[in-house]
Design a protein around this motif. Structure first.
Motif, PDB file in Angstrom:
ATOM      1  N   LYS A  21       0.309  19.886   4.843  1.00 13.60           N
ATOM      2  CA  LYS A  21       0.870  18.670   4.250  1.00 13.60           C
ATOM      3  C   LYS A  21       0.157  17.461   4.837  1.00 13.60           C
ATOM      4  CE  LYS A  21       5.388  19.590   5.118  1.00 13.60           C
ATOM      5  NZ  LYS A  21       6.812  19.306   5.301  1.00 13.60           N
ATOM      6  N   ILE A  22      -0.196  16.513   4.001  1.00 19.15           N
ATOM      7  CA  ILE A  22      -0.867  15.323   4.499  1.00 19.15           C
ATOM      8  C   ILE A  22       0.181  14.377   5.097  1.00 19.15           C
ATOM      9  CG2 ILE A  22      -0.835  14.213   2.196  1.00 19.15           C
ATOM     10  CD1 ILE A  22      -3.553  12.948   2.948  1.00 19.15           C
ATOM     11  N   PRO A  23      -0.048  13.890   6.317  1.00 20.79           N
ATOM     12  CA  PRO A  23       0.920  12.953   6.900  1.00 20.79           C
ATOM     13  C   PRO A  23       0.993  11.682   6.054  1.00 20.79           C
ATOM     14  CG  PRO A  23      -0.542  13.824   8.587  1.00 20.79           C
ATOM     15  CD  PRO A  23      -1.107  14.243   7.267  1.00 20.79           C
ATOM     16  N   LYS A  24       2.188  11.102   5.980  1.00 18.16           N
ATOM     17  CA  LYS A  24       2.418   9.937   5.111  1.00 18.16           C
ATOM     18  C   LYS A  24       1.470   8.789   5.427  1.00 18.16           C
ATOM     19  CE  LYS A  24       5.965  11.341   2.671  1.00 18.16           C
ATOM     20  NZ  LYS A  24       6.020  11.325   1.214  1.00 18.16           N
ATOM     21  N   ILE A  25       1.216   8.540   6.701  1.00 14.45           N
ATOM     22  CA  ILE A  25       0.370   7.391   7.065  1.00 14.45           C
ATOM     23  C   ILE A  25      -1.047   7.585   6.521  1.00 14.45           C
ATOM     24  CG2 ILE A  25      -0.204   8.270   9.391  1.00 14.45           C
ATOM     25  CD1 ILE A  25      -0.119   5.299  10.329  1.00 14.45           C
ATOM     26  N   ILE A  26      -1.537   8.810   6.573  1.00  9.91           N
ATOM     27  CA  ILE A  26      -2.891   9.093   6.081  1.00  9.91           C
ATOM     28  C   ILE A  26      -2.915   9.008   4.548  1.00  9.91           C
ATOM     29  CG2 ILE A  26      -4.638  10.930   5.885  1.00  9.91           C
ATOM     30  CD1 ILE A  26      -3.907  11.622   8.810  1.00  9.91           C
ATOM     31  N   GLU A  27      -1.871   9.529   3.928  1.00  8.71           N
ATOM     32  CA  GLU A  27      -1.766   9.465   2.473  1.00  8.71           C
ATOM     33  C   GLU A  27      -1.734   8.004   2.015  1.00  8.71           C
ATOM     34  OE1 GLU A  27       0.622  12.368  -0.439  1.00  8.71           O
ATOM     35  OE2 GLU A  27       1.936  11.008   0.657  1.00  8.71           O
ATOM     36  N   PHE A  28      -0.978   7.172   2.733  1.00 13.49           N
ATOM     37  CA  PHE A  28      -0.852   5.760   2.357  1.00 13.49           C
ATOM     38  C   PHE A  28      -2.192   5.027   2.510  1.00 13.49           C
ATOM     39  CE2 PHE A  28       0.010   1.308   3.498  1.00 13.49           C
ATOM     40  CZ  PHE A  28       0.643   0.900   2.333  1.00 13.49           C
ATOM     41  N   VAL A  29      -2.866   5.238   3.631  1.00 15.28           N
ATOM     42  CA  VAL A  29      -4.159   4.572   3.857  1.00 15.28           C
ATOM     43  C   VAL A  29      -5.166   4.993   2.789  1.00 15.28           C
ATOM     44  CG1 VAL A  29      -6.128   4.340   5.433  1.00 15.28           C
ATOM     45  CG2 VAL A  29      -3.794   4.250   6.344  1.00 15.28           C
ATOM     46  N   LYS A  30      -5.204   6.277   2.486  1.00 20.80           N
ATOM     47  CA  LYS A  30      -6.121   6.761   1.432  1.00 20.80           C
ATOM     48  C   LYS A  30      -5.754   6.123   0.086  1.00 20.80           C
ATOM     49  CE  LYS A  30      -7.260  11.331   3.351  1.00 20.80           C
ATOM     50  NZ  LYS A  30      -8.682  11.534   3.149  1.00 20.80           N
ATOM     51  N   PHE A  31      -4.453   6.001  -0.175  1.00 26.22           N
ATOM     52  CA  PHE A  31      -3.998   5.442  -1.450  1.00 26.22           C
ATOM     53  C   PHE A  31      -4.450   3.985  -1.614  1.00 26.22           C
ATOM     54  CE2 PHE A  31      -0.970   3.156  -4.107  1.00 26.22           C
ATOM     55  CZ  PHE A  31      -0.942   3.952  -5.246  1.00 26.22           C
ATOM     56  N   VAL A  32      -4.209   3.172  -0.595  1.00 22.49           N
ATOM     57  CA  VAL A  32      -4.533   1.739  -0.762  1.00 22.49           C
ATOM     58  C   VAL A  32      -6.043   1.484  -0.675  1.00 22.49           C
ATOM     59  CG1 VAL A  32      -2.283   0.915   0.007  1.00 22.49           C
ATOM     60  CG2 VAL A  32      -4.126   1.121   1.663  1.00 22.49           C
ATOM     61  N   ASN A  33      -6.789   2.464  -0.178  1.00 22.25           N
ATOM     62  CA  ASN A  33      -8.253   2.296  -0.099  1.00 22.25           C
ATOM     63  C   ASN A  33      -8.989   2.942  -1.266  1.00 22.25           C
ATOM     64  OD1 ASN A  33      -8.268   0.834   2.258  1.00 22.25           O
ATOM     65  ND2 ASN A  33      -8.623   2.595   3.592  1.00 22.25           N
ATOM     66  N   GLN A  34      -8.242   3.514  -2.232  1.00 21.00           N
ATOM     67  CA  GLN A  34      -8.935   4.330  -3.240  1.00 21.00           C
ATOM     68  C   GLN A  34      -9.879   3.523  -4.141  1.00 21.00           C
ATOM     69  OE1 GLN A  34      -5.994   6.520  -5.463  1.00 21.00           O
ATOM     70  NE2 GLN A  34      -4.739   4.721  -5.801  1.00 21.00           N
ATOM     71  N   ASP A  35      -9.510   2.284  -4.452  1.00 22.35           N
ATOM     72  CA  ASP A  35     -10.402   1.474  -5.298  1.00 22.35           C
ATOM     73  C   ASP A  35     -11.270   0.533  -4.478  1.00 22.35           C
ATOM     74  OD1 ASP A  35      -9.361   2.642  -7.575  1.00 22.35           O
ATOM     75  OD2 ASP A  35      -7.677   1.234  -7.615  1.00 22.35           O
ATOM     76  N   LYS A  36     -10.762   0.151  -3.334  1.00 19.97           N
ATOM     77  CA  LYS A  36     -11.451  -0.866  -2.532  1.00 19.97           C
ATOM     78  C   LYS A  36     -11.010  -0.663  -1.080  1.00 19.97           C
ATOM     79  CE  LYS A  36     -11.148  -5.875  -2.083  1.00 19.97           C
ATOM     80  NZ  LYS A  36     -10.368  -7.041  -2.493  1.00 19.97           N
ATOM     81  N   LYS A  37     -11.946  -0.707  -0.131  1.00 22.17           N
ATOM     82  CA  LYS A  37     -11.549  -0.499   1.267  1.00 22.17           C
ATOM     83  C   LYS A  37     -10.798  -1.730   1.770  1.00 22.17           C
ATOM     84  CE  LYS A  37     -12.972   0.888   5.848  1.00 22.17           C
ATOM     85  NZ  LYS A  37     -12.302  -0.135   6.620  1.00 22.17           N
ATOM     86  N   ARG A  38      -9.524  -1.537   2.055  1.00 24.97           N
ATOM     87  CA  ARG A  38      -8.701  -2.658   2.499  1.00 24.97           C
ATOM     88  C   ARG A  38      -8.350  -2.559   3.977  1.00 24.97           C
ATOM     89  NH1 ARG A  38      -5.373  -2.030  -2.865  1.00 24.97           N
ATOM     90  NH2 ARG A  38      -5.923  -3.933  -3.954  1.00 24.97           N
ATOM     91  N   ILE A  39      -8.102  -1.327   4.416  1.00 20.53           N
ATOM     92  CA  ILE A  39      -7.656  -1.138   5.800  1.00 20.53           C
ATOM     93  C   ILE A  39      -8.402   0.029   6.446  1.00 20.53           C
ATOM     94  CG2 ILE A  39      -5.362  -2.207   5.737  1.00 20.53           C
ATOM     95  CD1 ILE A  39      -4.177   0.362   4.859  1.00 20.53           C
ATOM     96  N   ASN A  40      -8.426   0.004   7.779  1.00 21.58           N
ATOM     97  CA  ASN A  40      -9.132   1.048   8.515  1.00 21.58           C
ATOM     98  C   ASN A  40      -8.314   2.333   8.586  1.00 21.58           C
ATOM     99  OD1 ASN A  40     -11.437  -0.474   9.220  1.00 21.58           O
ATOM    100  ND2 ASN A  40     -10.213  -1.555  10.753  1.00 21.58           N
ATOM    101  N   LYS A  41      -9.043   3.417   8.825  1.00 19.99           N
ATOM    102  CA  LYS A  41      -8.369   4.703   8.999  1.00 19.99           C
ATOM    103  C   LYS A  41      -7.676   4.705  10.353  1.00 19.99           C
ATOM    104  CE  LYS A  41     -11.691   7.221   6.202  1.00 19.99           C
ATOM    105  NZ  LYS A  41     -12.839   8.139   6.203  1.00 19.99           N
ATOM    106  N   THR A  42      -6.392   4.980  10.354  1.00 22.39           N
ATOM    107  CA  THR A  42      -5.647   5.005  11.614  1.00 22.39           C
ATOM    108  C   THR A  42      -4.538   6.035  11.527  1.00 22.39           C
ATOM    109  OG1 THR A  42      -4.333   3.679  13.156  1.00 22.39           O
ATOM    110  CG2 THR A  42      -4.082   3.145  10.839  1.00 22.39           C
ATOM    111  N   THR A  43      -4.040   6.454  12.681  1.00 16.39           N
ATOM    112  CA  THR A  43      -2.860   7.327  12.705  1.00 16.39           C
ATOM    113  C   THR A  43      -1.708   6.619  13.414  1.00 16.39           C
ATOM    114  OG1 THR A  43      -3.645   8.360  14.749  1.00 16.39           O
ATOM    115  CG2 THR A  43      -4.181   9.482  12.679  1.00 16.39           C
ATOM    116  N   ASP A  44      -1.883   5.322  13.664  1.00 15.40           N
ATOM    117  CA  ASP A  44      -0.886   4.554  14.422  1.00 15.40           C
ATOM    118  C   ASP A  44      -0.301   3.469  13.521  1.00 15.40           C
ATOM    119  OD1 ASP A  44       0.331   2.549  15.948  1.00 15.40           O
ATOM    120  OD2 ASP A  44      -0.834   3.053  17.719  1.00 15.40           O
TER     121      ASP A  44
END
Lengths: 187, 148
Positions: free
Chosen positions: A151-174
């Motif tokens: 299962k993908i952790p929610k934080i990773i899923e969210f970051v991938k989601f908001v970056n899908q069209d344009k990189k907005r935020i860095n990859k983080t687990t915090d």
């Protein structure tokens, strides 16, 4: 391949799999072999009054801790299901303890869990196994292929989601790093 | 008792199941068809390893077949999948009610060591920074509120 073969040197490896306690739940806590019992109980914050209880009457958190302290002397400590047994405060406490066992006592530890989130800030490698076969291994929590097996952790899923069209935020687990990044991005 | 409930706690033992004597306890793997044998089931940490979509399917199946269910878990993400939430501290109910209302009791939950679901925690933190006004459970809606 045996599970312990995936860990050649000291450190902690995360294994994506189900974990079942091998403890006999019909036994009393006092009958489980634990070296330096009183110290071990203290180390994991277990109350003394559970010593005369049967394992089946313990909470999952207590059972997890008994499982851990009964293995402290083993060459490779294999424990599991932190996500299913411990609350987030206890999980953080146990993670610090595991890291200390590695840095101070040079232990080799395998943590089995079905939740990738358990491995944040804990492991240097995540391994997916099926029986005796390694299906996949990675050291990157943002590795898409890892989530074919877990299962993908929610934080990773969210970051991938908001970056899908344009990189907005860095990859983080915090989550606190995420908040700072969002603040910078929207301001 | 509501028909679909999550019990969230991190320090329960099975003794609390005595409070739900008519419920059939499922504490391991199960087949969906087997659930049809019962009118009330209680999942004892047995949905922990399932994905959100799979749990939703199970709930849908139970609802379609008018089977009451309770999911006992320590995973707060699962709480969002039912509308009613009960928080236990050992054998005592501390708070119960509408899931989102209960989850807003952030201090109480954190004192118990229960983490908030990711989107609830993220929304509350973003609210603290005045970046949003509401709690969002949906990525797309939160993205819209932040960047559009």
């Amino acid at each position: 391949m045996e599970l312990k073969d995936i860990l050649k040197e000291e450190g902690i490896v995360g294994v994506i799999s189900q974990y079942e306690f091998s403890l006999d739940l019909n036994k009393k806590v006092s009958s489980i072999e634990i070296k330096n019992r009183d110290k071990a109980f203290q180390m994991v914050n277990l109350p003394n009054n559970i010593k005369e209880k049967y394992l089946q009457d313990l909470t999952l958190s207590e059972l997890f801790k008994i499982d851990l302290i009964s293995k402290l002397d083993e060459e490779i400590i294999i424990i599991g299901n932190i996500s299913g047994c411990l609350n987030f405060k206890e999980a953080e406490f146990i993670k610090k303890l595991l890291l200390k066992l590695v840095t101070v006592y040079h232990k080799k530890i395998i943590v089995i869990d079905s939740s990738v989130q358990t491995f944040f800030n804990l492991v240097k490698k995540i391994v997916v196994i099926n029986g005796k076969n390694i299906l996949y291994e990675t050291d990157n929590f943002y590795d898409d292929d890892l989530y074919k097996y877990a299962k993908i952790p929610k934080i990773i899923e969210f970051v991938k989601f908001v970056n899908q069209d344009k990189k907005r935020i860095n990859k983080t687990t915090d989550i606190h790093e995420l908040i700072k990044d969002i603040y910078r991005s929207v301001s | 008792m509501k028909t679909s409930v999550t019990i969230l706690s991190t320090n329960l033992n099975k003794n609390i199941l005595k409070n739900y004597p008519h419920y059939y306890i499922i504490d391991g793997n199960f087949l969906m068809e087997d659930l049809l044998k019962y009118s009330q089931v209680i999942f004892w940490h047995s949905l922990n390893n399932k994905g959100e979509e799979e749990i939703k399917k199970i709930y849908q199946f139970l609802n379609n077949n008018q089977i009451d269910f309770i999911n006992v878990t320590n995973n707060s993400e699962e709480a969002l999948l039912t509308n009613y939430l009960i928080i236990y501290d050992r054998d005592k109910i501390l708070i119960e009610g509408n899931t989102l209302e209960v989850l807003k009791e952030e201090k109480l939950l954190k004192r118990l060591g229960i983490s908030l679901p990711f989107m609830v925690e993220l929304s509350l933190l973003l609210k603290d920074y005045d970046l949003i006004k509401d709690i969002y459970l949906d990525y797309e809606k939160l993205e819209g509120a932040l960047w559009n």
